[in-house]
Design an enzyme around this catalytic site. Structure first.
Site, mmCIF file in Angstrom:
data_model
loop_
_atom_site.group_PDB
_atom_site.id
_atom_site.type_symbol
_atom_site.label_atom_id
_atom_site.label_comp_id
_atom_site.label_asym_id
_atom_site.label_seq_id
_atom_site.Cartn_x
_atom_site.Cartn_y
_atom_site.Cartn_z
ATOM 1 N N LYS A 157 -1.436 71.533 33.998
ATOM 2 C CA LYS A 157 -0.672 72.392 32.701
ATOM 3 C C LYS A 157 0.961 71.552 32.838
ATOM 4 O O LYS A 157 0.708 71.446 33.752
ATOM 5 C CB LYS A 157 -0.618 73.513 32.849
ATOM 6 C CG LYS A 157 -2.043 74.827 32.523
ATOM 7 C CD LYS A 157 -1.507 75.925 32.640
ATOM 8 C CE LYS A 157 -3.001 76.648 32.149
ATOM 9 N NZ LYS A 157 -2.329 78.208 32.549
ATOM 10 N N GLY A 163 0.247 76.177 25.436
ATOM 11 C CA GLY A 163 -0.816 75.539 24.350
ATOM 12 C C GLY A 163 -1.893 74.507 24.953
ATOM 13 O O GLY A 163 -1.596 74.189 25.928
ATOM 14 N N GLY A 164 -3.327 74.219 23.571
ATOM 15 C CA GLY A 164 -3.773 72.666 24.411
ATOM 16 C C GLY A 164 -3.519 72.462 24.848
ATOM 17 O O GLY A 164 -3.902 71.105 25.464
ATOM 18 N N GLU A 199 -3.394 75.430 38.283
ATOM 19 C CA GLU A 199 -3.870 76.868 38.426
ATOM 20 C C GLU A 199 -5.119 76.875 38.914
ATOM 21 O O GLU A 199 -5.933 75.877 37.849
ATOM 22 C CB GLU A 199 -3.756 77.924 36.553
ATOM 23 C CG GLU A 199 -2.072 77.822 37.178
ATOM 24 C CD GLU A 199 -1.888 79.016 35.864
ATOM 25 O OE1 GLU A 199 -0.108 79.957 35.668
ATOM 26 O OE2 GLU A 199 -2.757 79.097 34.611
ATOM 27 N N HIS A 207 -9.213 85.351 26.688
ATOM 28 C CA HIS A 207 -7.461 85.308 27.197
ATOM 29 C C HIS A 207 -7.742 86.420 26.514
ATOM 30 O O HIS A 207 -7.571 86.658 24.519
ATOM 31 C CB HIS A 207 -7.476 84.299 26.608
ATOM 32 C CG HIS A 207 -5.956 83.429 26.496
ATOM 33 N ND1 HIS A 207 -6.416 81.938 26.572
ATOM 34 C CD2 HIS A 207 -5.401 83.776 25.536
ATOM 35 C CE1 HIS A 207 -4.780 82.184 26.553
ATOM 36 N NE2 HIS A 207 -3.683 83.471 25.913
ATOM 37 N N LYS A 236 -6.713 77.679 20.529
ATOM 38 C CA LYS A 236 -7.121 78.404 20.004
ATOM 39 C C LYS A 236 -7.192 79.016 18.651
ATOM 40 O O LYS A 236 -6.537 77.936 17.598
ATOM 41 C CB LYS A 236 -6.200 80.355 19.572
ATOM 42 C CG LYS A 236 -5.812 80.822 21.754
ATOM 43 C CD LYS A 236 -4.182 81.636 20.941
ATOM 44 C CE LYS A 236 -3.344 81.985 22.576
ATOM 45 N NZ LYS A 236 -2.363 81.854 22.501
ATOM 46 N N ARG A 291 8.748 82.697 22.135
ATOM 47 C CA ARG A 291 8.934 82.938 20.100
ATOM 48 C C ARG A 291 7.755 83.674 19.857
ATOM 49 O O ARG A 291 6.588 84.280 20.628
ATOM 50 C CB ARG A 291 8.614 81.215 20.478
ATOM 51 C CG ARG A 291 7.053 81.116 20.890
ATOM 52 C CD ARG A 291 6.110 79.217 20.564
ATOM 53 N NE ARG A 291 5.733 78.615 21.890
ATOM 54 C CZ ARG A 291 4.551 79.046 21.251
ATOM 55 N NH1 ARG A 291 3.691 79.779 20.354
ATOM 56 N NH2 ARG A 291 3.326 78.566 21.881
ATOM 57 N N ARG A 337 -7.725 80.057 12.292
ATOM 58 C CA ARG A 337 -6.583 78.616 12.440
ATOM 59 C C ARG A 337 -7.955 77.170 11.441
ATOM 60 O O ARG A 337 -8.998 76.910 12.377
ATOM 61 C CB ARG A 337 -6.356 78.198 14.032
ATOM 62 C CG ARG A 337 -5.919 78.991 14.503
ATOM 63 C CD ARG A 337 -4.556 77.955 15.216
ATOM 64 N NE ARG A 337 -4.445 79.361 16.370
ATOM 65 C CZ ARG A 337 -3.815 78.913 17.296
ATOM 66 N NH1 ARG A 337 -3.311 78.121 17.387
ATOM 67 N NH2 ARG A 337 -3.308 79.699 17.924
#
Length: 444
Positions: A157, A163-164, A199, A207, A236, A291, A337
């Site tokens: 990461k 985010g992805g 991780e 999630h 997501k 945010r 989305r």
């Protein structure tokens, strides 16, 4: 506040403008040359072209953005999400200019925006954290050594962003070596920092995230959870609330832990505590997004609360509009989305959107960034809209969503509407029996 600048684009900029209009607040929009015809540019009180399409020359051009803010004498800057929303250096410069940043202060963003520091902070606060590296990693040798200690599979990461885009799953050392440079490159390009960390990857995971809000007086409340387990490429695509997976007992424990995490950094404004949950219902802190989230409309639909309005009120120094016990969850909400992408391989599908027509009605909300005849360019995230469905329960919400996508018409570009139609017909999804690997398994 009488005037704010929105340091973002597309649907989130338009969504913020709508709340500002209702509150009597003028808005200043910024746009790149590629976005000149998008709806938000026309809806703002005033709009400025700030550069060429590449993000470094436009939406990440801090000097230019602040130049516009000062020229327009704005009272505040709303960052939306992505771009500069979790950039502590930007926030510090905004603060130094005497402009209110509509979000947490730069020091909080520093502590939570860097995922390694956030992990360390949560460990000290007694919040359960996913096993991982406790320091930023810079070399391939360090990464491989850390992965060997943690045990595969692992998630590589970006330290400075969520985010992805900034993460890759690695099943062995060979895949880790391949992912190393790609992840560092994306981290540098999207977040301005190429530090990375590892991780442990939890298999068959859910999630789950919790929306929190805090004011300048130290009051903190949660607005329940969102299940964000339907993902492609670790990003997501469907979110819903309440989660069909967790019990009331787990929900209470989860939300209590989220408040504990937020209090650890004296958080204010809108934030999200993200957790990964295993098959037994045990959950672990993943990160805190300092945010507004892409999926915030899910929470708005079940609570009836305008989160952007709350953000603005908090930034103006007002207390939270209500107490924890006054926040109620009503019915069920699901967000989809809608991307300009091939529904099978998820590759972006830029182009002219010749037609975009959809069903409207009670319990149907479409937050769009593009309309018919707008061009979806390859420079930015290809999300064209968010479809949010609300009903009295999950079953009726999914039925309403199925009808929506059956009536959706988009011509000129490929889109992932057909994928949603498949998911809504899948018995495991309908039963609420899904994990973060659901779409991967669906496409096998």
């Amino acid at each position: 506040m009488k005037k704010i600048l929105i340091a973002n684009r597309g649907e989130i900029a338009l969504r913020i403008i709508k709340t500002c209009k209702r509150m009597g607040i003028e808005t200043v929009a910024i746009y790149s040359e590629a976005d000149a015809e998008l709806p938000y540019v026309k809806e703002a009180t005033v709009s400025y072209c700030i550069g060429e399409p590449p993000v470094q020359k436009s939406y990440l051009n801090v000097e230019k953005i602040l130049e516009v803010a000062i020229k327009e004498k704005v009272d505040g800057i709303h960052p939306g999400y992505g771009f500069l929303s979790e950039n502590a250096s930007f926030v510090k410069q905004v603060e130094e200019k005497g402009i209110t940043f509509i979000g947490p202060c730069s020091s909080v963003i520093s502590s939570m925006g860097d995922k390694v520091i956030a992990r360390q902070t949560m460990l000290k606060a007694g919040v359960p954290v996913v096993p991982g590296s406790e320091a930023g990693l810079t070399s391939l040798e360090e990464v491989c050594e850390a992965a060997a200690k943690i045990g595969y599979p692992v998630m590589l990461k970006a330290s400075a962003g969520g985010g992805g885009i900034g993460m890759q799953k690695c099943d062995d050392e060979e895949s880790l070596k391949k992912a190393f440079q790609t992840t560092k490159g994306r981290a540098k390009a999207y977040f301005g920092n190429d530090d990375i960390f590892l991780e442990k990857f939890i298999t068959n995971a859910r999630h789950i995230e919790v929306q929190v809000m805090g004011d300048k007086s130290g009051n903190l409340i949660h607005l329940f959870e969102r299940d964000c387990s339907i993902q492609r490429r670790n990003q997501k695509v469907i979110e819903e609330s309440p989660s069909p997976f967790i019990t009331d007992e787990i929900r209470e424990k989860l939300c209590h832990t989220a408040i504990k995490a937020a209090k650890a950094v004296k958080y204010e404004n809108a934030g999200t505590i993200e957790f990964v949950m295993d098959e037994q219902g045990e959950f672990y802190f993943l990160e805190m997004n300092t945010r507004l989230q892409v999926e915030h409309p899910v929470t708005e639909m079940i609570t009836g609360i305008d989160l952007v309005e709350w953000q603005l009120l908090i930034a103006m120094g007002e207390s939270l509009p209500c107490l924890q016990e006054e926040v109620k969850s009503n019915g069920h909400a699901v967000e989809f989305r809608l991307y300009a992408e091939h529904p099978e391989n998820f590759m972006p599908s830029p182009g002219q959107m010749e037609e975009f027509s959809f069903q409207e009605g009670a319990g149907i909300r479409v937050d769009f960034g593009y309309l018919a005849n707008n061009k979806v360019t390859p420079f930015y995230d290809p999300m064209i809209a968010k479809v949010i469905i609300h009903s009295e329960d999950r079953e009726s919400a999914l039925l309403k969503a199925t009808e929506f996508f059956q009536n959706l018409t988009i011509r000129g570009i490929k889109h992932n509407g057909p994928l949603f139609d498949r998911i809504l017909r899948d018995p495991n999804y309908v039963a609420g029996q899904y994990t973060t690997s659901f779409i991967t398994n669906l496409n096998k």
